[in-house]
Design a protein around this motif. Structure first.
Motif, PDB file in Angstrom:
ATOM      1  N   THR A  98      -7.271   5.414  -5.752  1.00  0.00           N
ATOM      2  CA  THR A  98      -8.487   5.051  -6.121  1.00  0.00           C
ATOM      3  C   THR A  98      -8.613   3.477  -5.654  1.00  0.00           C
ATOM      4  N   VAL A  99      -7.652   2.581  -6.007  1.00  0.00           N
ATOM      5  CA  VAL A  99      -8.124   1.226  -5.186  1.00  0.00           C
ATOM      6  C   VAL A  99      -7.816   1.141  -4.035  1.00  0.00           C
ATOM      7  N   ILE A 100      -7.120   1.886  -3.295  1.00  0.00           N
ATOM      8  CA  ILE A 100      -7.019   1.916  -1.981  1.00  0.00           C
ATOM      9  C   ILE A 100      -8.342   2.366  -1.229  1.00  0.00           C
TER      10      ILE A 100
ATOM     11  N   LEU B 267      -5.885  -6.324  -2.862  1.00  0.00           N
ATOM     12  CA  LEU B 267      -5.732  -7.682  -2.488  1.00  0.00           C
ATOM     13  C   LEU B 267      -5.912  -7.293  -0.751  1.00  0.00           C
ATOM     14  N   LEU B 268      -6.748  -7.882  -0.398  1.00  0.00           N
ATOM     15  CA  LEU B 268      -7.420  -7.446   1.042  1.00  0.00           C
ATOM     16  C   LEU B 268      -6.944  -8.376   2.115  1.00  0.00           C
ATOM     17  N   ASP B 269      -6.569  -7.944   3.209  1.00  0.00           N
ATOM     18  CA  ASP B 269      -6.185  -9.005   4.572  1.00  0.00           C
ATOM     19  C   ASP B 269      -7.499  -9.478   4.929  1.00  0.00           C
ATOM     20  N   PRO B 270      -7.138 -10.461   5.972  1.00  0.00           N
ATOM     21  CA  PRO B 270      -8.276 -11.118   6.593  1.00  0.00           C
ATOM     22  C   PRO B 270      -9.521  -9.911   7.183  1.00  0.00           C
TER      23      PRO B 270
ATOM     24  N   ILE C  83      -1.308  -4.070  -3.791  1.00  0.00           N
ATOM     25  CA  ILE C  83      -2.319  -3.877  -5.090  1.00  0.00           C
ATOM     26  C   ILE C  83      -1.738  -4.607  -6.141  1.00  0.00           C
ATOM     27  N   GLY C  84      -2.516  -5.117  -6.824  1.00  0.00           N
ATOM     28  CA  GLY C  84      -2.263  -6.028  -7.913  1.00  0.00           C
ATOM     29  C   GLY C  84      -2.460  -5.301  -9.395  1.00  0.00           C
ATOM     30  N   GLY C  85      -1.705  -5.629 -10.274  1.00  0.00           N
ATOM     31  CA  GLY C  85      -1.873  -4.925 -11.667  1.00  0.00           C
ATOM     32  C   GLY C  85      -1.692  -5.616 -12.794  1.00  0.00           C
TER      33      GLY C  85
ATOM     34  N   VAL D 257       0.648  -1.317  -0.027  1.00  0.00           N
ATOM     35  CA  VAL D 257       0.143   0.042   0.098  1.00  0.00           C
ATOM     36  C   VAL D 257       0.768   1.272  -0.062  1.00  0.00           C
ATOM     37  N   SER D 258       2.206   1.221   0.453  1.00  0.00           N
ATOM     38  CA  SER D 258       2.776   2.223   0.437  1.00  0.00           C
ATOM     39  C   SER D 258       3.646   2.689  -1.268  1.00  0.00           C
TER      40      SER D 258
END
Ligand code: ADP
Length: 629
Positions: A310-312, A340-343, A350-352, A265-266
């Motif tokens: 925007t994804v975040i 890609l989310l944590d539990p 972020i995947g791309g 995320v950074s």
């Protein structure tokens, strides 16, 4: 319990409570309380060490002579004072490193536990090493509670993290700790109790205790080893699985034609495939750990940063289109970014996927251009057909009327051949006129069509039948119709469709007099009409061809016509978003199907509703059934 001991517990207990208070002025009171307790304990230690009496021991209450002896009346014992100093220091200095803090608390627990344990042992043996410490049972109990509170205050720090963790390791640590503390104590107590009541000799008791503790520890070690072995096997299995998944994933990554990446995320890239390396012209070692600013610039960088943001924020898939130079030319990529989310549901990575769409885009652009071009040329053609057919009518009318004039005036003077030629010419002119008229109506479908509005299709059918009345009567035809719904249509065009189809049914009749049935089925917001006849039928292999303009299946001498009627129907139906098709067998009649959008309830004006319900009232179910059969 000595008075000063009780006082120190009160001070520390209150301080512990106040420390937690949100109100800063209250929490600030905690410090002086702790310092006071520390002072009392330290002074007591000085008194004990240097055999002094500084007069603090009986400040509050004087000790009775028969109370448990400590080094002086009313004085707290040395272990108690040490334990207070330790706990007081821990409470005063918050910044002590976690492990050091826990070690100090453990030391205090050790002192309290020694005293605590000495009581049951004293009960058995009458006296023990611990009984000389002079710490009261309730003092040691309170110390245990205070120390536990201090430990639990920061459960996620140091080794406590493992002790309190919800994991197999945590379970193991808890059960081992409980065994290590309780088992030797209970065992010792039991064995030495046996000795004290005279079941066996002291020597036997000691050797039994040693052997029992040895055995117990051996069992604990073996049990633990077993669990560790199991855990290791599971871990090995998981590692094998993980390796397999890694190999599979790597294959997918490497063979993907798209450039792929995962970043945290950074914005630091964590994983990329070789396509991505090629795209940014850097090795994966250079990319992993780098951020977008190190790889892109200008509008591409803005697009990348914008879509990450925007994804975040939205946790949704974000699509962006970027153009950047690659292999010496500008290429366009469709960039699909996804979270890609944590539990807990927070964005962890972020995947791309960057897919090269340069060719696809060029094709699309070319197609769009062609479509525009096609539309324009279609319009032009329509306009041309309209103007040509319209303007051709006039000279044609002149030819045919002068021919007729010629025939009328010079009939007597002309020979048989000339008369025949004139007849041919007139016939040709008439046919041409019909052709031109049909062409005109074909071109008018697009140019003169009105926007669709709610139309009662029964009324449109009635109008078509009225227009065909003469042909119907002449051919002695019978036409039956269902109750038809309200559809969205240009009324004149719907009349034209019914009229063309029914006219064809009359024209292409067989030996028997024509029987025509118009029925309807409603589905998915469309009215599916069917016009069924008992005529000559059509070979199914021609079922597409007959809808093409000028296509006819029968010779003109046998059946009059221009081959335009069905293409007009198709154009009208398609203009309304419907479809037209045919089911037929030669000699068995034909059924033409076509669909028109149904009017939605809110689009139907109220007079239609009244009209409809009246119709239903007029006709009983019995009558309707008879009519349909
Ligand atoms: P036209 O009726 O002027 O010939 P259409 O476009 O209406 O032109 O029809 C095209 C051809 O389809 C007709 O020539 C005929 O061969 C065939 N056809 C149309 N309707 C029927 C029908 N109801 N029964 C048999 N053949 C038909």
């Amino acid at each position: 319990m000595k008075a000063n001991t009780a006082l120190c517990f009160l001070l520390l207990g209150l301080a512990l409570y106040l420390q937690e208070d949100e109100n800063r002025s209250r929490s600030r009171i905690a410090r002086p309380l702790i310092i006071l307790a520390l002072l009392i304990a330290s002074v007591t230690l000085i008194e004990i060490a240097f055999s002094l009496d500084l007069g603090i021991d009986q400040l509050l209450f004087s000790d009775t002579p028969d109370s448990i002896a400590t080094s002086a009346p009313g004085r707290m014992s040395a272990p108690t004072a040490v334990a207070f100093v330790l706990t007081g220091l821990v409470m005063l200095f918050h910044t002590i490193e976690d492990r050091a803090r826990q070690l100090i608390i453990l030391l205090a627990i050790g002192i309290a536990l020694s005293a605590f344990v000495s009581y049951p042992l004293n009960l058995v043996f009458g006296s023990s090493l611990f009984s000389v410490t002079g710490m009261a049972l309730h003092t040691s109990t309170l110390f245990l509670i205070l120390c536990s509170a201090l430990l639990i205050e920061r459960p996620a720090s140091g080794w406590l993290q493992i002790l309190f963790s919800v994991s197999p390791l945590g379970d193991n640590t808890r059960s081992l700790l409980a065994t290590a503390i309780l088992a030797p104590f209970l065992l010792g107590w039991l064995i030495f109790y046996g000795e004290s009541v005279g079941w066996y000799e002291a020597g036997l008791a000691r050797s039994t205790y040693s052997v029992a503790v040895m055995l117990l520890l051996a069992i604990v070690v073996i049990y633990n080893a077993q669990r560790l072995y199991e855990a290791e096997s599971t871990q090995k299995l998981l590692q094998t699985d993980l390796r397999a998944v890694q190999v599979q994933l790597q294959a997918f990554l490497e063979f993907s034609p798209s450039a792929l990446f995962v970043k945290d995320v950074s914005g630091r890239y964590q994983l990329v495939n070789s396509q991505f390396e090629k795209l940014v012209d850097k090795s994966s070692q250079e990319i992993v750990g780098a951020v977008a600013q190190n790889l892109f610039k200008g509008p591409v960088l803005d697009a990348v940063l914008g879509s990450d943001q925007t994804v975040i924020e939205t946790k949704n898939i974000v699509l962006t289109e970027v153009t950047l130079p690659f292999g010496g030319e500008q290429r366009t990529y469709l960039n699909t970014n996804f979270p890609l989310l944590d539990p807990q549901g927070a964005v962890e990575y972020i995947g791309g996927i960057w897919t090269d769409i340069t060719e696809q885009k060029a094709l699309n652009d070319a197609l769009n251009l062609k479509n525009v071009e096609l539309e324009r040329s279609n319009k032009e053609l329509e306009q041309f057909a309209y103007v040509a057919s319209h303007d051709l009518q006039e000279p044609l009318r002149m030819v045919s009327s002068y021919m007729q004039l010629l025939e009328g005036r010079y009939r007597e003077k002309l020979d048989q051949d000339a008369k025949e030629f004139i007849d041919y010419a007139v016939d040709g002119a008439n046919r041409m006129q019909r052709l031109i008229q049909d062409l005109l109506s074909f071109s008018r479908v697009g140019t003169r069509g009105k926007p669709p509005q709610p139309i009662d299709s029964s009324i449109a059918l009635q109008e078509a039948l009225q227009n065909l009345k003469m042909a119907i009567d002449e051919s002695n035809a019978e036409v039956k119709a269902d109750d038809l719904p309200i559809v969205m249509a240009d009324k004149n065009q719907l009349v034209q469709v019914f009229q063309n189809l029914i006219a064809n049914a009359l024209k292409f009749r067989g030996e028997k007099s024509p029987q025509i049935l118009v029925s309807v089925k409603e589905s998915n917001g469309f009215a599916g009409f069917a016009v069924k006849d008992n005529g000559i039928g059509i070979d199914p292999k021609h079922s597409d061809r007959i809808f093409v303009i000028f296509q006819r299946l029968n010779p003109r001498e046998q059946y009059e016509g221009t081959g335009i009627g069905l293409s007009v129907c198709k154009k009208i139906v398609e203009r309304h978003g419907g479809r037209i098709w045919l089911e037929s067998k030669p000699g068995k009649g034909s059924t033409f199907y076509f669909t028109f959008p149904l009017a939605r309830e809110e689009q139907v004006p109220s007079e239609h509703v009244v009209e409809k319900s009246d119709k239903i009232n007029q006709e009983s179910i019995q009558e309707r059934a008879e009519r349909l059969i």
